[in-house]
Design a protein around this motif. Sequence first.
Motif, PDB file in Angstrom:
ATOM      1  N   UNK A   1       0.887  -1.223   0.078  1.00 40.70           N
ATOM      2  CA  UNK A   1       0.134  -0.184  -0.004  1.00 40.70           C
ATOM      3  C   UNK A   1       1.005   1.371  -0.051  1.00 40.70           C
ATOM      4  N   UNK A   2       1.706   1.404  -0.831  1.00 37.44           N
ATOM      5  CA  UNK A   2       2.787   2.128  -1.101  1.00 37.44           C
ATOM      6  C   UNK A   2       2.851   3.132  -2.270  1.00 37.44           C
ATOM      7  N   UNK A   3       1.707   3.240  -2.821  1.00 31.96           N
ATOM      8  CA  UNK A   3       1.627   3.712  -4.090  1.00 31.96           C
ATOM      9  C   UNK A   3       2.637   4.929  -4.421  1.00 31.96           C
ATOM     10  N   UNK A   4       2.940   5.860  -3.771  1.00 33.59           N
ATOM     11  CA  UNK A   4       3.784   7.084  -4.112  1.00 33.59           C
ATOM     12  C   UNK A   4       5.197   6.536  -4.252  1.00 33.59           C
ATOM     13  N   UNK A   5       5.790   5.783  -3.246  1.00 36.69           N
ATOM     14  CA  UNK A   5       7.171   5.402  -3.318  1.00 36.69           C
ATOM     15  C   UNK A   5       7.325   4.286  -4.306  1.00 36.69           C
ATOM     16  N   UNK A   6       6.566   3.621  -4.605  1.00 35.04           N
ATOM     17  CA  UNK A   6       6.399   2.355  -5.838  1.00 35.04           C
ATOM     18  C   UNK A   6       6.556   3.323  -6.980  1.00 35.04           C
ATOM     19  N   UNK A   7       5.877   4.444  -7.219  1.00 36.76           N
ATOM     20  CA  UNK A   7       5.797   5.137  -8.263  1.00 36.76           C
ATOM     21  C   UNK A   7       7.324   5.820  -8.512  1.00 36.76           C
ATOM     22  N   UNK A   8       7.928   6.290  -7.338  1.00 37.24           N
ATOM     23  CA  UNK A   8       9.167   6.555  -7.459  1.00 37.24           C
ATOM     24  C   UNK A   8      10.143   5.862  -7.835  1.00 37.24           C
ATOM     25  N   UNK A   9      10.245   4.466  -7.433  1.00 37.06           N
ATOM     26  CA  UNK A   9      11.084   3.355  -7.911  1.00 37.06           C
ATOM     27  C   UNK A   9      11.023   3.487  -9.196  1.00 37.06           C
ATOM     28  N   UNK A  10       9.711   3.167 -10.117  1.00 40.64           N
ATOM     29  CA  UNK A  10       9.540   3.349 -11.368  1.00 40.64           C
ATOM     30  C   UNK A  10      10.196   4.447 -11.887  1.00 40.64           C
ATOM     31  N   UNK A  11      10.225   5.637 -11.305  1.00 40.52           N
ATOM     32  CA  UNK A  11      10.981   6.971 -12.061  1.00 40.52           C
ATOM     33  C   UNK A  11      12.414   6.662 -11.983  1.00 40.52           C
ATOM     34  N   UNK A  12      12.852   6.031 -10.975  1.00 38.95           N
ATOM     35  CA  UNK A  12      14.526   5.620 -10.879  1.00 38.95           C
ATOM     36  C   UNK A  12      14.685   4.741 -11.962  1.00 38.95           C
TER      37      UNK A  12
END
Length: 342
Positions: free
Chosen positions: A199-210
């Motif tokens: 349940x960590x949508x924002x940080x998982x999105x950041x992972x993708x951005x990396x």
Amino acid sequence: MQALRKTTPEFGLKLCEVAQPASPAAGEVIVDVAAAGICGSDVHIYDWSGGYDFLKKAFPVTIGHEFAGKIAELGADVGALRVGQPVVVIPSVECGACAACVAGRLDECRDRRGIGMLRDGGFARYVSVPAMNCLPLPDTMDLGIAALCEPLSIAMSAIKAAAVAAGDTVLVMGPGTIGQGIGLLAKARGAKVVVAGYDDEDRLRNVNALGIDATLDLKTRPLSDALTLAGVAEFDIVIEATGVPSTVQAGLDLLRPSGVLVICGIHGAPVSFDAAKLVRNRHQIRGTYRASRATWGEVRDFVVAHQAELAPMVTHRLPLTSAIEGFEMARNKIGSKILLMP
């Protein structure tokens, strides 16, 4: 000046008016803090959820151990540092007196004191630190990005403990800043990486951005789907960066025989796992904590060289007066790295 302090062993922090640091002693400098990151450890200190009772002897103490700034004042005998020099600060201060320190093995010091833990830290305008803990940065460095050096030093230590190599498949459990750093550094070594969170949508999105290969939200999919995402039957390496006890056995269950599980999350309670299964599979569990000074040098160089690539990790820059807002955001997993700008 204002400083964000832990004053009592209970929920909360206080933004206090305190005196600025006195003129630095020999071997010390005053740093004018430009940016300080809110760490998961800081959140545990804030909500007093376990594992930080050792801080009581330092109360009241200004917290904040992920920070960068510029040298404001020099003590005697501080080498080549200059006023105005941008620096990132290693927050672990060795005692200088134990057998390891006397022998020159500073990384083995048994009586170290953490800046932002047992001595005043970076959630303030000015902080006094040992000159030997200051790593110089280019004048053009974004000091908000430089503040990522501390969590990236933990990530680099985990990568080294796991001996990640090209061709490895790596599962990173936890998409916080350290987990993001682990994923980025593993990918840089040529590994295939999956990062999982709950349940960590924002940080998982950041992972993708990396640019990391794949992410998995355990709220909607089982952890076993990580194998499908990686295209393997088992992972070579699992790195746990959550501090959630159940993740250790869950990670071991996806690890190949003779595979390595590295724990770098701070656990507030004992962890249990199936020891018979571990023995039969010849699994290895390795712990990693703070980084060596040599690792810090590597990380500083990596951050300087990859500023643009690291930029997505920093999602919020708030004034120190909004510190509690920032801590509540971190508690609720809103955004990724939240910086306070004293």
